[in-house]
Design a protein around this motif. Structure first.
Motif, PDB file in Angstrom:
ATOM      1  N   UNK A  53       0.824  -1.049   0.075  1.00 34.37           N
ATOM      2  CA  UNK A  53      -0.090  -0.060  -0.048  1.00 34.37           C
ATOM      3  C   UNK A  53       0.876   1.283   0.039  1.00 34.37           C
ATOM      4  N   UNK A  54       0.640   2.068  -0.920  1.00 40.17           N
ATOM      5  CA  UNK A  54       1.421   3.390  -0.793  1.00 40.17           C
ATOM      6  C   UNK A  54       0.227   4.524  -0.914  1.00 40.17           C
ATOM      7  N   UNK A  55       0.589   5.537   0.025  1.00 37.22           N
ATOM      8  CA  UNK A  55      -0.145   6.621   0.067  1.00 37.22           C
ATOM      9  C   UNK A  55       0.582   7.863   0.035  1.00 37.22           C
ATOM     10  N   UNK A  56       0.058   8.875  -0.920  1.00 36.86           N
ATOM     11  CA  UNK A  56       0.775  10.087  -1.206  1.00 36.86           C
ATOM     12  C   UNK A  56      -0.119  11.228  -0.922  1.00 36.86           C
TER      13      UNK A  56
ATOM     14  N   UNK B  61       1.916   9.830   9.108  1.00 40.32           N
ATOM     15  CA  UNK B  61       2.569  10.329   8.015  1.00 40.32           C
ATOM     16  C   UNK B  61       2.354  11.747   7.680  1.00 40.32           C
ATOM     17  N   UNK B  62       3.265  12.350   7.089  1.00 39.12           N
ATOM     18  CA  UNK B  62       2.985  13.840   6.567  1.00 39.12           C
ATOM     19  C   UNK B  62       2.905  13.903   5.068  1.00 39.12           C
ATOM     20  N   UNK B  63       3.794  13.127   4.223  1.00 39.10           N
ATOM     21  CA  UNK B  63       3.762  13.256   2.989  1.00 39.10           C
ATOM     22  C   UNK B  63       3.728  11.915   2.142  1.00 39.10           C
ATOM     23  N   UNK B  64       4.167  10.742   2.581  1.00 32.92           N
ATOM     24  CA  UNK B  64       4.042   9.423   1.895  1.00 32.92           C
ATOM     25  C   UNK B  64       4.184   8.352   3.072  1.00 32.92           C
ATOM     26  N   UNK B  65       3.513   7.452   2.844  1.00 36.79           N
ATOM     27  CA  UNK B  65       3.434   5.945   3.349  1.00 36.79           C
ATOM     28  C   UNK B  65       3.605   4.822   2.756  1.00 36.79           C
ATOM     29  N   UNK B  66       4.321   3.887   3.100  1.00 39.04           N
ATOM     30  CA  UNK B  66       4.305   2.608   2.483  1.00 39.04           C
ATOM     31  C   UNK B  66       4.345   1.430   3.375  1.00 39.04           C
ATOM     32  N   UNK B  67       3.285   0.632   3.146  1.00 40.45           N
ATOM     33  CA  UNK B  67       3.184  -0.413   4.030  1.00 40.45           C
ATOM     34  C   UNK B  67       2.952  -1.681   3.420  1.00 40.45           C
TER      35      UNK B  67
END
Length: 785
Positions: A752-755, A777-783
């Motif tokens: 999962x990538x969230x931008x 997170x503030x800018x990006x997250x990868x799980x």
């Protein structure tokens, strides 16, 4: 139907019809409908056929034909018909030979095209290219273009085209005769006024004729007839020459926001409309189309979902849903709701149901909150009608109509419906009287919107008042059972409309309890933190007294519990005692509602069979209240008894199957939901597209496979891609932040990538839950999932 016509940059953007069949006109008329939320244009062909349905609707222009019928959207004058004659004989695909035929809706640009190669019974061969769009840039504008090429000989072509107000709503005429006018032997105008609501419609159109690029000489014949104003243009075409006809039209009404005021003047309206037509037609078809396409580019940039699937149809299906969600929604005006058939057909008369709040609104709440707010403001504008309905039924607060139309109309559900096969009489429709859960559906939707957006202004102006009034309604509905020492909700219809006059429908009771509980919570909020809001609402609603009623009753509301032996929650007091029959024939039906060929509604009411998801919807809306074991047990019990005769049902079941980790079943149900309109049933969409099902498709992708949920005010994303999908991309809005979500799968391993797309200097970190763990997170997250 062909869903693989698009190539290269148009791959999975094209809906195509590859053969002409006059017995199945409605399918493409509805599926390929055009619109912009202000007006909707059903895509009937230019030439006329028996069985066609020509519809032009303008949102919010409801009219009641007489005192014995309910209000409905009136079918406005038709501007799409062109009677074409070749050497004196009318062009019709029912005669002669079709050598080539293809009609296509380009979802990307909103343009409808039809390409025909035809040989008449007398041997004249012609090529036709018809094009059409409804502008997303100018909400009033409709563009048409016809190309006619003489392929094998010289011929005389005659075209009769204009404005035809002779149409009805299946026989009901909603307009007075009206005034017809032709300006400068070129600009056609028809003024219509609705018979009861007295709304003025001004329809204008203009034509331009060119042969091989040169404007045609000779004035057309002008004709004014009853409810009709047309031009007849005769043109000689030599072999190989191409005639191009451009027809630009517009529609204005006195209900348009800029004219709906005390100083309204019909003369001003008609002058403005004609001025607009004269200005716009100078741009020509192509110029106007390009302006509209630019707006569609903005739409696709905002809403775009990308699915990498083994089945290209999945990508097409979500784009089809997006397209219709855009063209059916009156984003321009908060006085109007969404019809159950959008603006694509006469089905359900243009009325709004719970379909909007539970099935369609989440799409806008998560992607375009400004539009979601307008749709909720529409419900606020109808609150006086809800109060009136509550009072007429002996209740307090706001009892929202099952079917809503204009903001002042109140309940508009018809009283009589389809035939009873036993008695031969019309079946009474009880929904407008006792299907009460819509009030809680609206309360849930406004709370969901508030939690996702954090829109305090909405709550202070509208939301708290709506929530408190709905809670007052429920508190007044409760009936005390002295025997059981608890409050019941009796004589209702739940979401399963095959069960009428039941007591303690689980969905209704739980949602009523939830509504009152939320009202109690927010009573404390406004009293302690918003004294001005509290003071105003206390005077208006008697809030302190209402609170005392809520507190005294809420913990005594009967909430059906899972049975000890199998964890099944009774759908109502008697469902589990009803007769069980073999439903195999009806579960495998080709056409919905086939059970009514063998039983009437009274008999169906006494069988353990459901029209659609009922108790199971609780596991989606209030999922934290139930364990996975309870959800599975109730799925195993109720799904085999559910015929999915409502288009609302399959998407909910697909999402729940995701929650239960049965992704193969979830994908199968998603496919079935996506094919309600797009599938092989050529009669499925005759009365219009299935608006709620299209919202359900979006939820199936984003909330089901994408795993997006708002739970108790917090964001959770728990994706579960089916084996057919390797990648899913979609946007969501969360508390003013634009998030780009990407889910990938490689050899069964998912990531999962969230931008965060919206960057603010002082932006706060975003907290969410993924697979039971909290992330910030503030800018990006990868799980890694």
């Amino acid at each position: 139907m062909d869903y693989a016509s698009g190539e290269n940059e148009l791959k999975n953007w094209i809906i195509a019809e590859t053969g002409f069949n006059p017995d199945y006109l409605g399918k493409c008329e509805a599926m390929m409908a055009l619109g912009n939320g202000y007006l909707g244009l059903r895509s009937a062909t230019e030439e006329s056929y028996v069985g066609e349905v020509r519809n032009l609707f303008v949102a919010g222009t409801f009219n009641r034909f007489d005192e014995y019928e309910v209000t409905e959207l009136p079918n406005g004058a038709d501007i799409t018909r062109m009677d074409i004659r070749i050497n004196g004989k009318r062009f019709s695909l029912e005669n002669g030979k079709i050598r080539k035929y293809k009609r296509m809706l380009n979802l990307k640009t909103g343009e409808l095209t039809r390409h025909i190669r035809w040989v008449s019974p007398r041997g004249e061969e012609l090529e036709f290219v018809f094009r059409r769009f409804v502008s997303l840039n100018n909400l009033h504008c409709i563009g048409m273009r016809a190309e006619i090429t003489a392929m094998n000989q010289d011929m005389e072509v005659s075209i009769e085209s204009g404005i035809n107000g002779q149409l009805t709503n299946t026989g009901v005429q909603h307009f007075h005769e009206g005034e017809k006018r032709i300006f400068e032997k070129k600009y056609l105008q028809l003024i219509q006024t609705t018979t009861q609501s007295k709304i003025d419609f001004v329809v204008n159109t203009v034509h331009q004729y060119r042969v091989d690029g040169k404007e045609v000489d000779g004035e057309p014949k002008m004709v004014i007839d009853r409810r009709k104003v047309v031009l007849i243009q005769d043109i000689k075409l030599n072999r190989g020459q191409k005639l191009v006809v451009e027809k630009i039209s517009n529609v204005y009404t006195s209900r348009d926001k800029e004219y709906d005021h005390g100083d309204y003047s019909l003369e001003v309206l008609r002058k403005d409309a004609l001025f607009n037509l004269k200005s716009e037609c100078k741009k020509g078809y192509e110029g106007l189309l390009q302006e509209s396409i630019k707006k569609w580019e903005e739409v696709w940039e905002k809403y775009s979902i990308c699915i990498d699937s083994l089945q290209d149809f999945d990508q097409l299906a979500i784009r089809f849903a997006h397209y219709h969600l855009v063209i059916m929604t009156p984003a321009h005006d908060h006085r109007m709701g969404i019809g159950a058939k959008g603006l694509s057909g006469e089905g359900y008369k243009g009325h709004s149901f719970w379909d909007t709040e539970i099935y369609i609104l989440p799409f806008f709440t998560y992607t375009d909150p400004q539009i979601a707010r307008k749709l909720l403001e529409y419900r606020y504008h109808t609150i006086d009608g809800a109060r009136k309905k509550a009072k007429e039924n002996g209740y307090e607060g706001a009892m929202y109509p099952w079917e809503s139309a204009w903001k002042d109309d109140g309940e508009v559900t018809p009283v009589w419906g389809a035939v009873d096969i036993v008695t031969g009489k019309a079946t009474k429709i009880w929904s407008g009287f006792i299907e009460k859960h819509i009030s809680s559906d609206i309360a849930f939707a406004l709370w969901q919107y508030y939690m996702i957006t954090g829109d305090e202004d909405f709550m202070e102006k509208y939301g708290y008042e709506m929530l408190f009034e709905i809670a007052k309604f429920w508190a007044s509905c409760l009936e005390w059972s002295e025997e059981k020492k608890e409050y019941h909700i009796n004589d209702v219809i739940g979401p399963d409309e095959y069960k009428e006059h039941v007591n303690n429908n689980a969905f209704t009771n739980y949602m009523a309890h939830w509504t009152i509980s939320k009202a109690i919570d927010y009573y404390h909020v406004v009293k302690e933190k918003k004294p001005e809001v509290y003071g105003r609402l206390n005077v208006l609603l008697g809030l302190d007294e209402a609170y005392r009623h809520w507190i005294s009753k809420v913990d005594k509301i009967y909430l059906p519990q899972p049975r000890q032996e199998d964890l099944v929650i009774p759908q109502d007091d008697t469902y589990l005692q009803k007769e069980i029959i073999d439903l195999t024939e009806y579960k495998n039906q080709k056409h919905v509602g086939s059970i009514f060929r063998d039983y009437n509604l009274e008999q169906v009411n006494n069988i353990q069979v459901s029209k659609q998801a009922d108790t199971l919807i609780l596991f989606y809306l209030l999922e934290n209240l139930f364990t996975k074991d309870i959800k599975r047990a109730n799925w195993n019990y109720y799904e085999p008894k559910t015929l999915h005769d409502s288009s609302l049902s399959l998407s909910i079941h697909s999402i729940l199957a995701c929650d239960l980790d049965d992704l193969e079943l979830a994908y199968s149900l998603f496919e079935r939901a996506a094919r309600i309109d797009l599938g092989p049933n050529m009669k499925s969409s005759d009365h219009g597209i299935h608006a709620a099902a299209l919202g359900g498709i979006w939820q199936g992708v984003v909330c089901g496979f994408g795993g997006v949920r708002m739970l108790n005010g917090e964001l959770r994303i728990d994706p579960k891609l089916p084996k057919e999908w390797s990648r899913l991309e979609f946007p969501i809005e969360w508390r003013g932040n634009r998030l780009h979500i990407v889910v990938t799968k490689d050899k069964e391993k998912q990531r999962l990538y969230i931008t965060r797309m919206s960057n603010h200097d002082n932006a706060q970190a975003i907290t969410l839950e993924v697979r039971g763990r909290k992330y910030t997170f503030k800018e990006r997250l990868m799980v890694n999932l």
